[in-house]
Design a protein around this motif. Sequence first.
Motif, mmCIF file in Angstrom:
data_model
loop_
_atom_site.group_PDB
_atom_site.id
_atom_site.type_symbol
_atom_site.label_atom_id
_atom_site.label_comp_id
_atom_site.label_asym_id
_atom_site.label_seq_id
_atom_site.Cartn_x
_atom_site.Cartn_y
_atom_site.Cartn_z
ATOM 1 N N GLN A 107 0.826 -1.218 0.000
ATOM 2 C CA GLN A 107 0.000 0.000 0.000
ATOM 3 C C GLN A 107 0.852 1.256 0.000
ATOM 4 O O GLN A 107 0.473 2.271 -0.579
ATOM 5 C CB GLN A 107 -0.946 -0.019 1.200
ATOM 6 C CG GLN A 107 -1.949 -1.158 1.107
ATOM 7 C CD GLN A 107 -3.162 -0.945 1.989
ATOM 8 O OE1 GLN A 107 -3.303 0.075 2.650
ATOM 9 N NE2 GLN A 107 -4.044 -1.921 2.000
ATOM 10 N N THR A 125 -7.364 -13.274 -12.031
ATOM 11 C CA THR A 125 -7.459 -13.157 -10.570
ATOM 12 C C THR A 125 -8.199 -14.324 -9.930
ATOM 13 O O THR A 125 -7.960 -14.643 -8.776
ATOM 14 C CB THR A 125 -8.169 -11.843 -10.181
ATOM 15 O OG1 THR A 125 -9.324 -11.705 -10.994
ATOM 16 C CG2 THR A 125 -7.266 -10.664 -10.366
ATOM 17 N N LYS A 130 -7.946 -15.860 -3.010
ATOM 18 C CA LYS A 130 -8.650 -14.582 -2.951
ATOM 19 C C LYS A 130 -7.930 -13.578 -2.037
ATOM 20 O O LYS A 130 -7.812 -12.397 -2.370
ATOM 21 C CB LYS A 130 -10.074 -14.824 -2.438
ATOM 22 C CG LYS A 130 -11.063 -13.789 -2.879
ATOM 23 C CD LYS A 130 -12.487 -14.251 -2.551
ATOM 24 C CE LYS A 130 -13.264 -13.177 -1.821
ATOM 25 N NZ LYS A 130 -13.562 -13.429 -0.434
ATOM 26 N N SER A 131 -7.438 -14.071 -0.892
ATOM 27 C CA SER A 131 -6.793 -13.163 0.069
ATOM 28 C C SER A 131 -5.587 -12.468 -0.552
ATOM 29 O O SER A 131 -5.268 -11.338 -0.201
ATOM 30 C CB SER A 131 -6.307 -13.928 1.291
ATOM 31 O OG SER A 131 -7.321 -14.707 1.814
ATOM 32 N N GLU A 134 -6.726 -9.740 -2.892
ATOM 33 C CA GLU A 134 -7.159 -8.605 -2.061
ATOM 34 C C GLU A 134 -5.955 -7.841 -1.520
ATOM 35 O O GLU A 134 -5.958 -6.610 -1.472
ATOM 36 C CB GLU A 134 -7.994 -9.102 -0.877
ATOM 37 C CG GLU A 134 -9.434 -9.362 -1.235
ATOM 38 C CD GLU A 134 -10.165 -10.101 -0.118
ATOM 39 O OE1 GLU A 134 -9.674 -10.111 1.027
ATOM 40 O OE2 GLU A 134 -11.233 -10.680 -0.410
ATOM 41 N N THR A 137 -4.612 -5.518 -4.104
ATOM 42 C CA THR A 137 -5.545 -4.587 -4.717
ATOM 43 C C THR A 137 -5.601 -3.345 -3.843
ATOM 44 O O THR A 137 -5.764 -3.444 -2.634
ATOM 45 C CB THR A 137 -6.945 -5.220 -4.817
ATOM 46 O OG1 THR A 137 -6.836 -6.432 -5.547
ATOM 47 C CG2 THR A 137 -7.911 -4.284 -5.520
ATOM 48 N N TYR A 138 -5.413 -2.199 -4.481
ATOM 49 C CA TYR A 138 -5.486 -0.945 -3.726
ATOM 50 C C TYR A 138 -6.376 0.020 -4.500
ATOM 51 O O TYR A 138 -6.173 0.201 -5.702
ATOM 52 C CB TYR A 138 -4.080 -0.361 -3.537
ATOM 53 C CG TYR A 138 -4.080 0.937 -2.770
ATOM 54 C CD1 TYR A 138 -4.222 0.937 -1.388
ATOM 55 C CD2 TYR A 138 -3.999 2.156 -3.430
ATOM 56 C CE1 TYR A 138 -4.253 2.118 -0.668
ATOM 57 C CE2 TYR A 138 -4.032 3.348 -2.724
ATOM 58 C CZ TYR A 138 -4.151 3.320 -1.348
ATOM 59 O OH TYR A 138 -4.194 4.494 -0.652
ATOM 60 N N LEU A 142 -5.644 -3.619 -9.300
ATOM 61 C CA LEU A 142 -4.673 -4.658 -8.966
ATOM 62 C C LEU A 142 -3.272 -4.156 -9.300
ATOM 63 O O LEU A 142 -2.969 -3.828 -10.438
ATOM 64 C CB LEU A 142 -4.966 -5.939 -9.757
ATOM 65 C CG LEU A 142 -4.056 -7.110 -9.430
ATOM 66 C CD1 LEU A 142 -4.400 -7.697 -8.065
ATOM 67 C CD2 LEU A 142 -4.141 -8.194 -10.498
ATOM 68 N N PRO A 219 -11.136 -4.903 7.664
ATOM 69 C CA PRO A 219 -10.974 -5.145 6.222
ATOM 70 C C PRO A 219 -10.753 -3.860 5.419
ATOM 71 O O PRO A 219 -10.098 -3.895 4.383
ATOM 72 C CB PRO A 219 -12.292 -5.814 5.834
ATOM 73 C CG PRO A 219 -12.814 -6.419 7.094
ATOM 74 C CD PRO A 219 -12.358 -5.530 8.206
ATOM 75 N N ASP A 220 -11.239 -2.729 5.907
ATOM 76 C CA ASP A 220 -10.983 -1.478 5.165
ATOM 77 C C ASP A 220 -9.656 -0.831 5.568
ATOM 78 O O ASP A 220 -9.358 0.295 5.154
ATOM 79 C CB ASP A 220 -12.154 -0.498 5.353
ATOM 80 C CG ASP A 220 -12.329 -0.053 6.789
ATOM 81 O OD1 ASP A 220 -11.536 -0.503 7.659
ATOM 82 O OD2 ASP A 220 -13.252 0.733 7.071
ATOM 83 N N HIS A 221 -8.876 -1.523 6.389
ATOM 84 C CA HIS A 221 -7.540 -1.077 6.794
ATOM 85 C C HIS A 221 -7.555 0.237 7.570
ATOM 86 O O HIS A 221 -6.583 0.975 7.556
ATOM 87 C CB HIS A 221 -6.606 -0.916 5.584
ATOM 88 C CG HIS A 221 -6.620 -2.087 4.665
ATOM 89 N ND1 HIS A 221 -5.978 -3.262 4.950
ATOM 90 C CD2 HIS A 221 -7.242 -2.291 3.480
ATOM 91 C CE1 HIS A 221 -6.175 -4.119 3.969
ATOM 92 N NE2 HIS A 221 -6.947 -3.563 3.069
ATOM 93 N N PRO A 377 -6.375 -12.678 5.520
ATOM 94 C CA PRO A 377 -5.306 -11.906 4.868
ATOM 95 C C PRO A 377 -4.312 -11.342 5.880
ATOM 96 O O PRO A 377 -4.679 -11.051 7.018
ATOM 97 C CB PRO A 377 -6.044 -10.789 4.141
ATOM 98 C CG PRO A 377 -7.466 -10.870 4.544
ATOM 99 C CD PRO A 377 -7.699 -12.096 5.350
#
Lengths: 426, 324
Positions: A107, A125, A130-131, A134, A137-138, A142, A219-221, A377
């Motif tokens: 990130q 993808t 999946k993790s 994700e 992905t930012y 991707l 999850p939204d960091h 993740p």
Amino acid sequence: MSPRARGLAAASTAAAAALALTACAGGSAGGSAGGGSSENVTLSYAIWDQNQQPAMQKIADAFHKEHPNVTVKIQLTPNKEYWTKLQTAVSGGSGPDVFWMNGPHIQLYASNGVLAPLDDQKVPTADYPKSLVELYTYDGKLYGAPKDFDTIGVWYNKALFDAAGVAYPKAGWTWQDMADTAAKLTDKAKGVYGIAASQYSQENYYDSIPQAGGYVISPDHKKTGYGSPEALKGIEYWVDLIKAGSSPTAQQMTDTAPEDMFLSGKVAMLQTGSWAAIGYAQNADIADKVNVAPLPAGPAGNQSVIHGLANVANAKSAHVAEAKQFAAFASGKQASQIQADTGTVIPAYNGTQDAWVKSMPKYDLHYYIDAVKDAVPYPVSKNTSVWTQDETDILSQVWAGTLAPAAGMKQLADKMQAALDAEQKK
Amino acid sequence: MTDLIAQRSSAPISELDRGRVHVRVPGSRRRGRGPRQSPLWAVLFIGPTAIGLLVFYLWPTIRTFTMSFTETGPFGGSTFVGLANYVRLFQDPELVGALVNTAEYTIIALVGIPIAIAIAALLNTTGLKGRGAYRTLYFIPVVTMPAAIALVWRMIYNGDYGILNQFLHLFGIEGKSWLTDPATALVAIAIVGIWAGLGTNIVIFLAGLQGIPDTILEAADLDGAGPVRKFFSITIPLLSPSIFFVSVVSVIGALQVFDLVYMMLGKSNPAIPDTRTIVYLFYEAGFIDNQRGYAAAIAFLLLIIILVLTVIQFRLQKKWVHYE
């Protein structure tokens, strides 16, 4: 992120690094924004693992076969200096064209416009865990093509289990089983401990926190999960193992690396990543004495954290089009097959992992692949290293027993949230 | 203790010395050839050093200074924030700890000076067998890589398997995990620092000792001074310029300690809060937290501290340093 990857940055000779990295793209006349140009292009490809260099070279050669005008030159930098050097080189505009990326840094690089999005490269993808997709992905784009992954399992020393007359760990076991087993295996007189309850994040508490029903980062960091009772439980699980005497103390594990204790038969169980398998298989002392089991289940399951590297393209590369092509190719099916055959890492491309499992048939390595299904993740944000530093600082006091877990978690939650809030402001 | 010197150094010997110098200098000047007086030559000789200083010291210092007033992005680019970094620095709860730790380390490190003097004096005794071998042995740590030193000493200090604890065990003393115990970690590191720096200091002191004229010591013999009295009343005062030099350099080095702490402790060491030095704080800010501007402010604070302490040392030298 393997132990190799744990040293996130080291004070290294930045100036020398910048000079070394300037030796990048060659014949550049005219540029090649159009993509399939036929002029000769040399791409630099920065990696940090010497063990993987032969596989990377094979991948580079395979790419050259498909695109005869593109030559890929590998730049190997030891992991300790990799990130410092990369950051310096990128700041100075001389970064490599394609390079390895990891979770804690993605990130930071993506949000600062260093990376070229790979959306137009038709990266399949759906064919990667999946993790991992994700993770790379930012802002909906991707930025990294997943290269490999690692999950966590419990390695155990069969000889020590046999000597103590304890049954091997098996699928479906719980935290309580782990604590009981570890206690039975501990033999203070011989200096043998059941497990190494070290203060490692990826191997230990990044797994136990989700197993207790908590999370490290939302999850939204944007929000820390350290303030929750579940997270506290996930930390106490480890601290209690030390308190019970089933694990060496934090001080002992600082003096002697837990893995060294495991390798020398002083510790019967060690949670570690899939990256460790090849080293154990090649170590004549213990190769036939050890095996791997799934993680024990906490109140919410036996989740493992999943992390993996990705290939990324430098947005400022003189040959962005080729760089993006190669980043996608080096993570594709053919490249993954090449990686799997060497047994060094688990390739990220679904369907090629079997070759890795079969490369060391004496171990139950399939548990590492099974773990992907429920894997969580790897926790990251824009400036991951700021709060991982707080984790290290505060939790080292908790592990040493000088700070109560509840008080420590409160401190950590406050500090991490402050760091996350600061990220949002920028 | 100074009266002995006062008597001796103002005696004919030093006048004679001065006289010799006077005779020699004009002689060589007269024979000086043209090019030597041309400033071009001077530039040529000073050039390499001057360019190095400019590029590797002066320019970075200026850059650090300007950077300390900015907030920098992780990949370059910066915005001016005035004194914000300094304001934050003086409110940083970790700063006090780092200052205290650095001060402690510096004080312990100074113990290395008397040790080095003692060893140098022993190595300087006439008729010592294998003197060259001893000198080499003491100098080996200086030419050894700090990383290797850190690695070996980590093993020595290891709580479970370390050779130090095994040695102590022989005497019935139960050792501990020296590098992870907050009470001992800093001292343990400082001991390694002293050990590693001993060689350089011994060489400087040896040179100083050999510069002390035998005639003075012989005169003291005639006056009936014993070896202890000679050592403290003649050797030490005449060695004081060397002691002054070594202490200035040692203090600067100790204030900048980082590598030993970084390599010997490891990241998740519970003793970190009690061993974190100023440069360690700088490293964390600049290379882990990606806050170069803030790190620059820390570096500048350290520069000021070093400057002040060095000026104080230079002021104090008038009271105890004797130049012959």
